[in-house]
Motif scaffolding. Structure first.
Motif, PDB file in Angstrom:
ATOM      1  N   PRO A 214       0.825  -1.215   0.000  1.00  0.00           N
ATOM      2  CA  PRO A 214       0.000   0.000   0.000  1.00  0.00           C
ATOM      3  C   PRO A 214       0.855   1.259   0.000  1.00  0.00           C
ATOM      4  CG  PRO A 214       0.060  -0.939   2.187  1.00  0.00           C
ATOM      5  CD  PRO A 214       0.778  -1.906   1.277  1.00  0.00           C
ATOM      6  N   THR A 215       0.230   2.384  -0.316  1.00  0.00           N
ATOM      7  CA  THR A 215       0.930   3.667  -0.304  1.00  0.00           C
ATOM      8  C   THR A 215       0.513   4.477   0.909  1.00  0.00           C
ATOM      9  OG1 THR A 215      -0.797   4.674  -1.635  1.00  0.00           O
ATOM     10  CG2 THR A 215       1.051   3.700  -2.838  1.00  0.00           C
ATOM     11  N   ALA A 216       0.944   5.701   0.966  1.00  0.00           N
ATOM     12  CA  ALA A 216       0.740   6.563   2.131  1.00  0.00           C
ATOM     13  C   ALA A 216      -0.712   6.664   2.581  1.00  0.00           C
ATOM     14  CB  ALA A 216       1.280   7.961   1.846  1.00  0.00           C
ATOM     15  N   ALA A 217      -1.654   6.532   1.690  1.00  0.00           N
ATOM     16  CA  ALA A 217      -3.068   6.689   2.045  1.00  0.00           C
ATOM     17  C   ALA A 217      -3.540   5.653   3.053  1.00  0.00           C
ATOM     18  CB  ALA A 217      -3.933   6.592   0.787  1.00  0.00           C
ATOM     19  N   THR A 218      -2.799   4.568   3.233  1.00  0.00           N
ATOM     20  CA  THR A 218      -3.255   3.515   4.136  1.00  0.00           C
ATOM     21  C   THR A 218      -2.420   3.412   5.402  1.00  0.00           C
ATOM     22  OG1 THR A 218      -1.949   1.860   2.981  1.00  0.00           O
ATOM     23  CG2 THR A 218      -4.243   2.150   2.279  1.00  0.00           C
TER      24      THR A 218
ATOM     25  N   GLY B 227       8.451  -7.738   4.589  1.00  0.00           N
ATOM     26  CA  GLY B 227       9.360  -6.614   4.372  1.00  0.00           C
ATOM     27  C   GLY B 227       8.728  -5.370   3.780  1.00  0.00           C
ATOM     28  N   VAL B 228       7.534  -5.038   4.236  1.00  0.00           N
ATOM     29  CA  VAL B 228       6.838  -3.891   3.653  1.00  0.00           C
ATOM     30  C   VAL B 228       7.577  -2.572   3.875  1.00  0.00           C
ATOM     31  CG1 VAL B 228       4.562  -4.945   3.729  1.00  0.00           C
ATOM     32  CG2 VAL B 228       5.318  -3.561   5.635  1.00  0.00           C
ATOM     33  N   GLU B 229       8.310  -2.466   4.956  1.00  0.00           N
ATOM     34  CA  GLU B 229       9.021  -1.209   5.207  1.00  0.00           C
ATOM     35  C   GLU B 229      10.030  -0.920   4.096  1.00  0.00           C
ATOM     36  OE1 GLU B 229       9.757  -0.250   9.593  1.00  0.00           O
ATOM     37  OE2 GLU B 229       9.494  -2.433   9.565  1.00  0.00           O
ATOM     38  N   THR B 230      10.682  -1.956   3.608  1.00  0.00           N
ATOM     39  CA  THR B 230      11.627  -1.800   2.504  1.00  0.00           C
ATOM     40  C   THR B 230      10.897  -1.337   1.251  1.00  0.00           C
ATOM     41  OG1 THR B 230      13.022  -3.542   3.415  1.00  0.00           O
ATOM     42  CG2 THR B 230      13.342  -2.998   1.101  1.00  0.00           C
TER      43      THR B 230
ATOM     44  N   GLY C  53       8.572   6.118   5.493  1.00  0.00           N
ATOM     45  CA  GLY C  53       8.485   4.723   5.091  1.00  0.00           C
ATOM     46  C   GLY C  53       8.193   3.764   6.227  1.00  0.00           C
ATOM     47  N   ALA C  54       8.229   4.236   7.458  1.00  0.00           N
ATOM     48  CA  ALA C  54       7.946   3.363   8.595  1.00  0.00           C
ATOM     49  C   ALA C  54       6.448   3.388   8.878  1.00  0.00           C
ATOM     50  CB  ALA C  54       8.716   3.834   9.822  1.00  0.00           C
ATOM     51  N   PRO C  55       5.885   2.271   9.272  1.00  0.00           N
ATOM     52  CA  PRO C  55       4.441   2.227   9.533  1.00  0.00           C
ATOM     53  C   PRO C  55       4.067   3.028  10.775  1.00  0.00           C
ATOM     54  CG  PRO C  55       5.477   0.176  10.147  1.00  0.00           C
ATOM     55  CD  PRO C  55       6.536   0.997   9.474  1.00  0.00           C
ATOM     56  N   ASN C  56       2.880   3.621  10.740  1.00  0.00           N
ATOM     57  CA  ASN C  56       2.393   4.343  11.911  1.00  0.00           C
ATOM     58  C   ASN C  56       1.129   3.692  12.466  1.00  0.00           C
ATOM     59  OD1 ASN C  56       0.473   5.063  10.046  1.00  0.00           O
ATOM     60  ND2 ASN C  56       0.908   7.246  10.092  1.00  0.00           N
TER      61      ASN C  56
ATOM     62  N   LEU D 211       1.008  -7.325  13.444  1.00  0.00           N
ATOM     63  CA  LEU D 211       0.886  -7.616  12.008  1.00  0.00           C
ATOM     64  C   LEU D 211       2.115  -8.377  11.517  1.00  0.00           C
ATOM     65  CD1 LEU D 211      -0.524  -4.161  10.841  1.00  0.00           C
ATOM     66  CD2 LEU D 211      -1.789  -6.250  11.334  1.00  0.00           C
ATOM     67  N   TRP D 212       2.259  -9.625  11.977  1.00  0.00           N
ATOM     68  CA  TRP D 212       3.441 -10.410  11.660  1.00  0.00           C
ATOM     69  C   TRP D 212       3.636 -10.596  10.155  1.00  0.00           C
ATOM     70  CZ3 TRP D 212       2.777 -14.765   8.820  1.00  0.00           C
ATOM     71  CH2 TRP D 212       1.491 -15.301   8.787  1.00  0.00           C
ATOM     72  N   GLY D 213       2.555 -10.726   9.404  1.00  0.00           N
ATOM     73  CA  GLY D 213       2.675 -10.924   7.964  1.00  0.00           C
ATOM     74  C   GLY D 213       3.279  -9.719   7.269  1.00  0.00           C
ATOM     75  N   MET D 214       2.919  -8.530   7.720  1.00  0.00           N
ATOM     76  CA  MET D 214       3.468  -7.309   7.129  1.00  0.00           C
ATOM     77  C   MET D 214       4.967  -7.221   7.407  1.00  0.00           C
ATOM     78  SD  MET D 214       0.957  -5.682   5.639  1.00  0.00           S
ATOM     79  CE  MET D 214       0.992  -3.912   5.693  1.00  0.00           C
ATOM     80  N   GLN D 215       5.359  -7.568   8.624  1.00  0.00           N
ATOM     81  CA  GLN D 215       6.775  -7.527   8.972  1.00  0.00           C
ATOM     82  C   GLN D 215       7.546  -8.605   8.212  1.00  0.00           C
ATOM     83  OE1 GLN D 215       7.233  -7.402  13.297  1.00  0.00           O
ATOM     84  NE2 GLN D 215       5.265  -6.354  13.412  1.00  0.00           N
ATOM     85  N   ARG D 216       6.951  -9.767   8.106  1.00  0.00           N
ATOM     86  CA  ARG D 216       7.616 -10.902   7.458  1.00  0.00           C
ATOM     87  C   ARG D 216       7.878 -10.640   5.974  1.00  0.00           C
ATOM     88  NH1 ARG D 216       5.126 -16.838   6.623  1.00  0.00           N
ATOM     89  NH2 ARG D 216       7.002 -17.830   5.864  1.00  0.00           N
TER      90      ARG D 216
END
Length: 161
Positions: A56-60, A83-86, A66-69, A76-81
């Motif tokens: 997803p982009t900034a709207a979500t 590598g969404v931050e990259t 680039g770090a999630p807020n 959210l283990w799946g998001m971390q697994r």
């Protein structure tokens, strides 16, 4: 097969073929394998692409760095697994122009009523919810937020969690 095809599956309802190549097992370069597939079958293909995760982009909920807020990020283990931050950091560098994009989720389902999705989820303008009729004539009854091909109904809720 010289292309290293490990499995080939035809998804009849959407008339799509999915081939899995064994690149991760034989050490071959995925981009080279894709080039060979396009070279061999190019005239028969609508598209061929490497399996990739879309983010997803900034709207979500992405912050400007680039770090999630998201306050639930730790759960959210799946998001971390994945590598969404990259990926978010890469999007920040690429700065793609904003567009409306409809993303199809091919999975066990989606929690369409989740607070992060409910206001952003695509709604089929040709369907009247809950009337048991295929209003838009696409072959799927009550596909208001998509279709559940596993259960054969218009409720895309994730039965598997």
């Amino acid at each position: 097969d010289s292309l290293g095809v490990r499995s080939w599956q035809h998804l009849q309802r959407i008339d799509m073929d999915v081939a899995e190549l064994g690149c991760e097992h034989d050490g071959s370069d995925p981009k080279e394998a894709l080039r060979r597939v396009r070279e061999r079958y190019g005239r028969s293909l609508e598209f061929a692409e490497l399996d990739q995760v879309v983010f997803p982009t900034a709207a979500t909920g992405q912050s400007s760095m680039g770090a999630p807020n998201d306050p639930h990020w730790a759960s959210l283990w799946g998001m971390q697994r994945t590598g969404v931050e990259t990926a978010w950091s890469r999007l920040e560098v690429l700065q793609p122009s904003p567009t409306t994009t409809i993303v199809a989720v091919i999975d066990t389902g989606v929690k369409w009523y989740h607070e992060d999705l409910v206001s952003a989820l695509w709604t089929n303008p040709g369907e009247i919810p809950g009337n048991g009729i295929d209003d838009d004539g696409n072959g799927y009854v009550d596909d208001v937020h998509g279709y559940d091909f596993a259960d054969g109904d218009g409720n895309p809720d994730d039965d598997d969690g």
